[in-house]
Design a protein around this motif. Sequence first.
Motif, PDB file in Angstrom:
ATOM      1  N   SER A  68       0.833  -1.202   0.000  1.00  0.00           N
ATOM      2  CA  SER A  68       0.000   0.000   0.000  1.00  0.00           C
ATOM      3  C   SER A  68       0.867   1.251   0.000  1.00  0.00           C
ATOM      4  O   SER A  68       0.350   2.361   0.154  1.00  0.00           O
ATOM      5  CB  SER A  68      -0.913   0.008   1.235  1.00  0.00           C
ATOM      6  OG  SER A  68      -1.787  -1.084   1.221  1.00  0.00           O
ATOM      7  N   ASN A  69       2.168   1.076  -0.143  1.00  0.00           N
ATOM      8  CA  ASN A  69       3.124   2.180  -0.083  1.00  0.00           C
ATOM      9  C   ASN A  69       2.905   3.154  -1.232  1.00  0.00           C
ATOM     10  O   ASN A  69       3.135   2.834  -2.397  1.00  0.00           O
ATOM     11  CB  ASN A  69       4.552   1.612  -0.123  1.00  0.00           C
ATOM     12  CG  ASN A  69       5.601   2.681   0.089  1.00  0.00           C
ATOM     13  OD1 ASN A  69       5.329   3.874   0.047  1.00  0.00           O
ATOM     14  ND2 ASN A  69       6.818   2.246   0.329  1.00  0.00           N
ATOM     15  N   ARG A  70       2.489   4.381  -0.894  1.00  0.00           N
ATOM     16  CA  ARG A  70       2.200   5.390  -1.923  1.00  0.00           C
ATOM     17  C   ARG A  70       3.455   5.877  -2.626  1.00  0.00           C
ATOM     18  O   ARG A  70       3.362   6.557  -3.652  1.00  0.00           O
ATOM     19  CB  ARG A  70       1.491   6.583  -1.289  1.00  0.00           C
ATOM     20  CG  ARG A  70      -0.033   6.535  -1.306  1.00  0.00           C
ATOM     21  CD  ARG A  70      -0.599   5.367  -0.562  1.00  0.00           C
ATOM     22  NE  ARG A  70      -2.053   5.451  -0.454  1.00  0.00           N
ATOM     23  CZ  ARG A  70      -2.819   4.508   0.051  1.00  0.00           C
ATOM     24  NH1 ARG A  70      -2.280   3.375   0.498  1.00  0.00           N
ATOM     25  NH2 ARG A  70      -4.122   4.650   0.121  1.00  0.00           N
ATOM     26  N   LEU A  71       4.634   5.556  -2.094  1.00  0.00           N
ATOM     27  CA  LEU A  71       5.878   5.984  -2.731  1.00  0.00           C
ATOM     28  C   LEU A  71       6.403   4.962  -3.731  1.00  0.00           C
ATOM     29  O   LEU A  71       7.418   5.206  -4.400  1.00  0.00           O
ATOM     30  CB  LEU A  71       6.941   6.260  -1.666  1.00  0.00           C
ATOM     31  CG  LEU A  71       6.611   7.400  -0.689  1.00  0.00           C
ATOM     32  CD1 LEU A  71       7.737   7.576   0.324  1.00  0.00           C
ATOM     33  CD2 LEU A  71       6.357   8.700  -1.429  1.00  0.00           C
ATOM     34  N   LEU A  81      -0.909  13.213  -7.646  1.00  0.00           N
ATOM     35  CA  LEU A  81      -0.407  13.685  -6.360  1.00  0.00           C
ATOM     36  C   LEU A  81       1.060  14.069  -6.497  1.00  0.00           C
ATOM     37  O   LEU A  81       1.841  13.362  -7.135  1.00  0.00           O
ATOM     38  CB  LEU A  81      -0.542  12.600  -5.287  1.00  0.00           C
ATOM     39  CG  LEU A  81      -1.944  12.128  -4.912  1.00  0.00           C
ATOM     40  CD1 LEU A  81      -1.860  11.053  -3.847  1.00  0.00           C
ATOM     41  CD2 LEU A  81      -2.793  13.290  -4.411  1.00  0.00           C
ATOM     42  N   SER A  82       1.431  15.191  -5.873  1.00  0.00           N
ATOM     43  CA  SER A  82       2.827  15.601  -5.875  1.00  0.00           C
ATOM     44  C   SER A  82       3.634  14.669  -4.976  1.00  0.00           C
ATOM     45  O   SER A  82       3.087  13.940  -4.144  1.00  0.00           O
ATOM     46  CB  SER A  82       2.954  17.039  -5.362  1.00  0.00           C
ATOM     47  OG  SER A  82       2.570  17.098  -3.994  1.00  0.00           O
ATOM     48  N   ARG A  86       2.439  12.769  -1.555  1.00  0.00           N
ATOM     49  CA  ARG A  86       2.576  11.315  -1.405  1.00  0.00           C
ATOM     50  C   ARG A  86       3.320  10.963  -0.127  1.00  0.00           C
ATOM     51  O   ARG A  86       2.982  10.012   0.574  1.00  0.00           O
ATOM     52  CB  ARG A  86       3.292  10.728  -2.619  1.00  0.00           C
ATOM     53  CG  ARG A  86       2.400  10.520  -3.838  1.00  0.00           C
ATOM     54  CD  ARG A  86       3.144   9.852  -4.957  1.00  0.00           C
ATOM     55  NE  ARG A  86       4.001  10.789  -5.681  1.00  0.00           N
ATOM     56  CZ  ARG A  86       4.993  10.437  -6.475  1.00  0.00           C
ATOM     57  NH1 ARG A  86       5.295   9.172  -6.634  1.00  0.00           N
ATOM     58  NH2 ARG A  86       5.697  11.344  -7.112  1.00  0.00           N
ATOM     59  N   GLU A  87       4.345  11.746   0.195  1.00  0.00           N
ATOM     60  CA  GLU A  87       5.098  11.499   1.431  1.00  0.00           C
ATOM     61  C   GLU A  87       4.219  11.716   2.651  1.00  0.00           C
ATOM     62  O   GLU A  87       4.275  10.950   3.610  1.00  0.00           O
ATOM     63  CB  GLU A  87       6.318  12.423   1.486  1.00  0.00           C
ATOM     64  CG  GLU A  87       7.394  12.087   0.464  1.00  0.00           C
ATOM     65  CD  GLU A  87       8.519  13.114   0.447  1.00  0.00           C
ATOM     66  OE1 GLU A  87       8.366  14.164   1.123  1.00  0.00           O
ATOM     67  OE2 GLU A  87       9.532  12.867  -0.235  1.00  0.00           O
ATOM     68  N   ASP A  88       3.388  12.755   2.604  1.00  0.00           N
ATOM     69  CA  ASP A  88       2.492  13.029   3.731  1.00  0.00           C
ATOM     70  C   ASP A  88       1.447  11.927   3.885  1.00  0.00           C
ATOM     71  O   ASP A  88       1.186  11.434   4.990  1.00  0.00           O
ATOM     72  CB  ASP A  88       1.804  14.381   3.543  1.00  0.00           C
ATOM     73  CG  ASP A  88       2.779  15.543   3.656  1.00  0.00           C
ATOM     74  OD1 ASP A  88       3.835  15.371   4.286  1.00  0.00           O
ATOM     75  OD2 ASP A  88       2.486  16.623   3.099  1.00  0.00           O
ATOM     76  N   GLY A 192      -4.160  19.975   3.425  1.00  0.00           N
ATOM     77  CA  GLY A 192      -3.649  18.914   4.282  1.00  0.00           C
ATOM     78  C   GLY A 192      -2.598  19.429   5.242  1.00  0.00           C
ATOM     79  O   GLY A 192      -2.554  19.020   6.406  1.00  0.00           O
ATOM     80  N   ALA A 193      -1.765  20.349   4.778  1.00  0.00           N
ATOM     81  CA  ALA A 193      -0.721  20.922   5.627  1.00  0.00           C
ATOM     82  C   ALA A 193      -1.330  21.712   6.785  1.00  0.00           C
ATOM     83  O   ALA A 193      -0.809  21.687   7.918  1.00  0.00           O
ATOM     84  CB  ALA A 193       0.198  21.812   4.803  1.00  0.00           C
ATOM     85  N   LYS A 194      -2.435  22.418   6.504  1.00  0.00           N
ATOM     86  CA  LYS A 194      -3.105  23.173   7.576  1.00  0.00           C
ATOM     87  C   LYS A 194      -3.575  22.238   8.682  1.00  0.00           C
ATOM     88  O   LYS A 194      -3.398  22.515   9.877  1.00  0.00           O
ATOM     89  CB  LYS A 194      -4.294  23.947   7.007  1.00  0.00           C
ATOM     90  CG  LYS A 194      -3.928  25.104   6.106  1.00  0.00           C
ATOM     91  CD  LYS A 194      -5.189  25.808   5.594  1.00  0.00           C
ATOM     92  CE  LYS A 194      -4.834  26.938   4.638  1.00  0.00           C
ATOM     93  NZ  LYS A 194      -6.046  27.630   4.117  1.00  0.00           N
TER      94      LYS A 194
END
Length: 412
Positions: A68-71, A81-82, A86-88, A192-194
């Motif tokens: 399931s690893n998005r990376l 996705l940037s 993806r890391e987040d 998402g960052a907020k």
Amino acid sequence: MVDPPTDDARPRSLPMPRSCPLRPPDQYAELRAGAPLTKITLPSGRTAWLITRYEHVRQFLANRNVTSNRLHPNFPFYLPLSRKLREDVNASLASLDPPEHTVLSRMVIPEFTHKRTQELRPRVQKIVDDHITIMLNGDRPADLVEAFCRPVTSQVICEFLGVPYDDRELFHSVSKVMASRNSSSNERWEWGAKLRSYLSDFVATKAKEAEEPGAAPGDHLVGRLIAKNQEKRVLQQEDIAALCLSLLSAGHETTANVISLGTVLLLENPEQLAKIRADPTRTPGAVEEILRHTSITDPSGQRVALADIEVGDMVIKKGDGVVVSTAAANWDDSVFPQPEKLDFDRDARHQLAFGHGIHRCIAQNLARVELEIVFNTLFARVPGLRLAAPVEELSFKDGALLYGIHTLPVTW
């Protein structure tokens, strides 16, 4: 075993159109019958294999030879996705593989047991009753989504986690952006960052408070995880914040959408509604059937094969991206005869709305408690509830990752 066909010059695309807003796309039935493993193109531009049969979906989601690893370079993102996003996203429980997933889930799963969620019944009942009272004292017609569905689910998940309900507008805004197919990658990352920043600060504050002599972390998920972590030192504060992020983002939309769609189904099927009105002990079974019928998360499982995997009489090759449709699986007529029929006499406990395998939704027991209380209470306290607009005029979330209804005008 044979390889899947590779000569299809024009693979099908997701999302597929619905001919009826209360049914999954008709093409799913065609695929289950003739091409249960088929090549599809996602809105992100990536291609993947789509699995639509119930048996195959269960088998694949239970397979440990997937990630399931998005990376992973071949991960079948539904939307673009940037790298940063993806890391987040990859920090969430849903993106982790064993052994990292195992460590985190062992800390978290005890908070979502049947026993624990049953203890929450009185508080959930109070929240439901309060919002029905507010709605009844307001104007008619009312928008059930804004007056009831969203406030109930928002307050329940906020109190469960321990975050202030007064900050719900931030949570709702983030959920709305994340669930929309029209949001850009930058918008997703910014919102998402907020929320990540908010939750990181919240968890850090609670952890600091817990270190004070005689302090209690609090009777909520964040507090209990902080207390556990003081003993075992397994989690970082970022792990707790990431878990809260995924639960808040999902908890605001998923259950609210099931409530709104389920209400429409019940009003459109009065003979089924009569069954739970006459005998509320049947509502838990009715909830399973409503979950099967609505299946709001579609697609609901994206993976990359880490080895060759058999699916029926075909083989998915190592490195291939795969998407499963639990909505298609839940309408598999070989498992659920006449799937288009809402049938509370059906045993739907094995429906796949919550997924399957190690990534099955950890909050499923909480959702079941909410839905049971909501449907029993709403139709008992508002027996004359009815739609204030025809179903064909309702605004459904065709442009969202989580299916539902934008507004639901009701009167009584």
